[in-house]
Scaffold this active site. Structure first.
Site, PDB file in Angstrom:
ATOM      1  N   ASP A  64       0.804  -1.216   0.000  1.00  0.00           N
ATOM      2  CA  ASP A  64       0.000   0.000   0.000  1.00  0.00           C
ATOM      3  C   ASP A  64       0.864   1.307   0.000  1.00  0.00           C
ATOM      4  O   ASP A  64       1.371   1.679   0.925  1.00  0.00           O
ATOM      5  CB  ASP A  64      -0.917   0.047   1.166  1.00  0.00           C
ATOM      6  CG  ASP A  64      -2.055  -1.007   0.959  1.00  0.00           C
ATOM      7  OD1 ASP A  64      -2.445  -1.317  -0.166  1.00  0.00           O
ATOM      8  OD2 ASP A  64      -2.557  -1.430   1.935  1.00  0.00           O
ATOM      9  N   THR A  65       1.112   2.113  -0.460  1.00  0.00           N
ATOM     10  CA  THR A  65       2.064   3.115  -0.985  1.00  0.00           C
ATOM     11  C   THR A  65       1.369   4.422  -1.366  1.00  0.00           C
ATOM     12  O   THR A  65       0.225   4.421  -1.783  1.00  0.00           O
ATOM     13  CB  THR A  65       2.724   2.514  -2.244  1.00  0.00           C
ATOM     14  OG1 THR A  65       3.434   1.353  -1.854  1.00  0.00           O
ATOM     15  CG2 THR A  65       3.653   3.472  -2.933  1.00  0.00           C
ATOM     16  N   VAL A  66       2.109   5.560  -1.286  1.00  0.00           N
ATOM     17  CA  VAL A  66       1.567   6.805  -1.834  1.00  0.00           C
ATOM     18  C   VAL A  66       2.551   7.363  -2.851  1.00  0.00           C
ATOM     19  O   VAL A  66       3.759   7.277  -2.689  1.00  0.00           O
ATOM     20  CB  VAL A  66       1.268   7.882  -0.762  1.00  0.00           C
ATOM     21  CG1 VAL A  66       0.231   7.376   0.221  1.00  0.00           C
ATOM     22  CG2 VAL A  66       2.507   8.371  -0.049  1.00  0.00           C
TER      23      VAL A  66
END
Length: 512
Positions: free
Chosen positions: A333-335
């Protein structure tokens, strides 16, 4: 213009630009806010990669990924009972976080505003609280059972025993303290002193191999490297080199360049070709990409005409096939955010704790939630990505940039764990091959061939699904959106900026 996956992050970045800050200032303000307001996707206990192009200069890449502890060996992990994989909640999945080293390196080299000003919004939201946005609330709720792996994470992130709802307020006061320390002292505030001592003590109590020396030596672990690149239909596509998976994105593009993916190609054909190219590239990624020291020369080899022609020739336009390595060895999950400032400086920036809520391992004395990037390590002797002292694991997080005639014209990125390399290729193909604008290219229904199945979003028509199944694909309807994305395109003639932010997230592209 700034484009992020959260409105408060976009607003914080825009504020830096409005008061005269540059692209790096805006990016750091945005990511700091996002670490507060989207804690399941990113945090200061994670890793970071950046592509940065100053106006009139070639782009360069910043590797902000963390290293394994000095005592981390295959034998040491075998002695703990780990044999095949490293679980995401294991302390051995936690490498020394690299994000803060990268942030401070980036600021030292290219920032113009003081960190105290850059972090002001993030600190304020952490102390006073912020309202949970709808997509963050949805993802938070999906991770309730996972959070219960750690009593400290559960106590903090599940107030009253449940995930907060959209619109509810949430605070992270300890994170405000950490950000204030970093703004005042720099990277050593995180990697040394009392904060590091407490983090190391907590990790060792969990069974980790970390030492204070591992953290002290990591304050300056982030370093600039040369990007890798390939061309696609006359455009240059730049990625960070291994240990990131950007090489897989370039391989997919090179393979697809041999096919006509124009607007007249039926959707089933396009999805099939992208799936087959993805399987080939990811097979190589999983077998060959690891720490930079174990991946020297790999990009040149896998992007060579010999390799690409061999791989492309194995694609059957009418039938799904199993992937093989191009040189045929047998193996059982990453931005994301991007900014372009008034001078034309462009930054492509990605920050991650890997899983939603990372490892779930929260140090209650510092408020640091640790990532689980070390779960990507192999426990196979001789594997390029095998865990070893001070080694960096293969990373899925990859910022990207497009250039035309040597001039950067579009920082962009796609979130979504393993999907990112495939997402880069699909996004660029939609723009270059079919002429879609940025937002339309992002909002298209997605597919992803990985793990022996073809995941598809519900928007793909039934007739297309039936054709894909006829060709041998094992379909699975995705139960949540596949990834997210941001991009800013610089018109090379007018200089006008065109931005987009994926509708699968809560964010926005905004400029002035």
């Amino acid at each position: 213009m700034v484009a992020t996956s959260h409105p408060l992050a976009s607003a914080a970045g825009l504020e830096m630009l409005a008061i005269g800050g540059k692209a790096v200032d805006a990016a750091l303000a945005a990511v700091a806010v996002q670490c507060v307001v989207d804690p399941l996707m990113t945090g200061i206990g994670g890793d970071c990669f950046v592509l940065y192009a100053a106006k009139g200069e070639p782009a360069k890449a910043l590797n902000g990924s963390g290293r394994a502890p000095g005592a981390a060996t295959i034998d040491a992990l075998h002695a703990t009972g780990l044999r095949d994989v490293i679980p995401p909640t294991s302390p051995h999945a936690i490498t020394v976080p690299g994000a803060i080293s990268a942030w401070c390196k980036l600021h030292d080299d290219h920032g113009t505003l003081p960190l105290e000003r850059i972090f002001a919004r993030a600190i304020a939201y952490a102390e006073a609280g912020f309202a949970i946005t709808p997509r963050v609330a949805q993802d938070w709720a999906r991770n309730v059972d996972y959070l219960k792996n750690d009593k400290h994470a559960a106590a903090f992130f599940l107030p009253a025993g449940k995930a907060p709802l959209a619109g509810e307020m949430f605070r992270q006061p300890l994170l405000a303290e950490r950000l204030r320390e970093i703004a005042t002292v720099g990277a050593t505030a995180f990697y040394g002193g009392e904060t590091a001592r407490r983090m190391v003590g907590h990790l060792r109590a969990l069974g980790g191999l970390h030492t204070e020396d591992d953290f002290t030596q990591s304050a300056d672990q982030a370093h600039w490297v040369e990007p890798i690149s390939t061309t696609y239909r006359g455009y240059e596509v730049l990625e960070c080199p291994p240990n990131g998976q950007g090489l897989a994105a370039l391989m997919i593009l090179r393979i697809l360049e041999g096919f006509d993916l124009g607007p007249d190609l039926p959707q089933a054909d396009r999805i099939h070709l992208q799936a087959e190219a993805t399987k080939l590239a990811y097979h190589h990624r999983d077998r060959l990409i690891g720490d930079p020291a174990t991946s020297e020369g790999l990009a040149d080899e896998l992007l060579s005409d010999a390799a690409i022609n061999a791989l492309r020739s194995r694609i059957d336009p009418h039938r799904a096939s199993p992937p093989v390595l191009w040189n045929e060895p047998e193996h059982k999950d990453t931005v994301y955010l991007c900014v372009v400032d008034e001078e034309g400086n462009a930054i492509s920036f990605i920050n991650s704790i890997f899983n939603g809520f990372g490892s779930t391992r929260l140090d209650p004395s510092t408020g640091v939630l640790f990532h689980c990037r070390g779960r990507s390590f192999s426990l196979e002797e001789g594997h390029p990505n095998a865990i070893a002292p001070y080694r960096r694991p293969m990373h899925t997080i990859i910022p990207a940039m497009v250039a035309k005639d040597g001039v950067p014209i579009m920082p962009f990125g796609v979130m979504g764990g393993d999907y990112q390399a495939a997402g880069h290729a699909a996004f660029l193909s939609a723009i270059i091959d079919r002429g879609l604008d940025l937002q339309a290219a992002m909002d298209e229904s997605r597919s992803f061939a990985y793990g022996g199945e073809l995941q598809i979003e519900p928007g793909i028509p039934a007739v297309v699904r039936e054709e894909l199944e006829r060709r041998g694909h094992v379909l699975r309807i995705a139960d949540e959106p596949i990834g997210g994305s941001q991009a800013i395109r610089i018109d090379p003639v007018t200089g006008t900026l065109f931005g987009a932010s994926d509708s699968r997230k809560d964010g926005m592209a905004i400029g002035f």
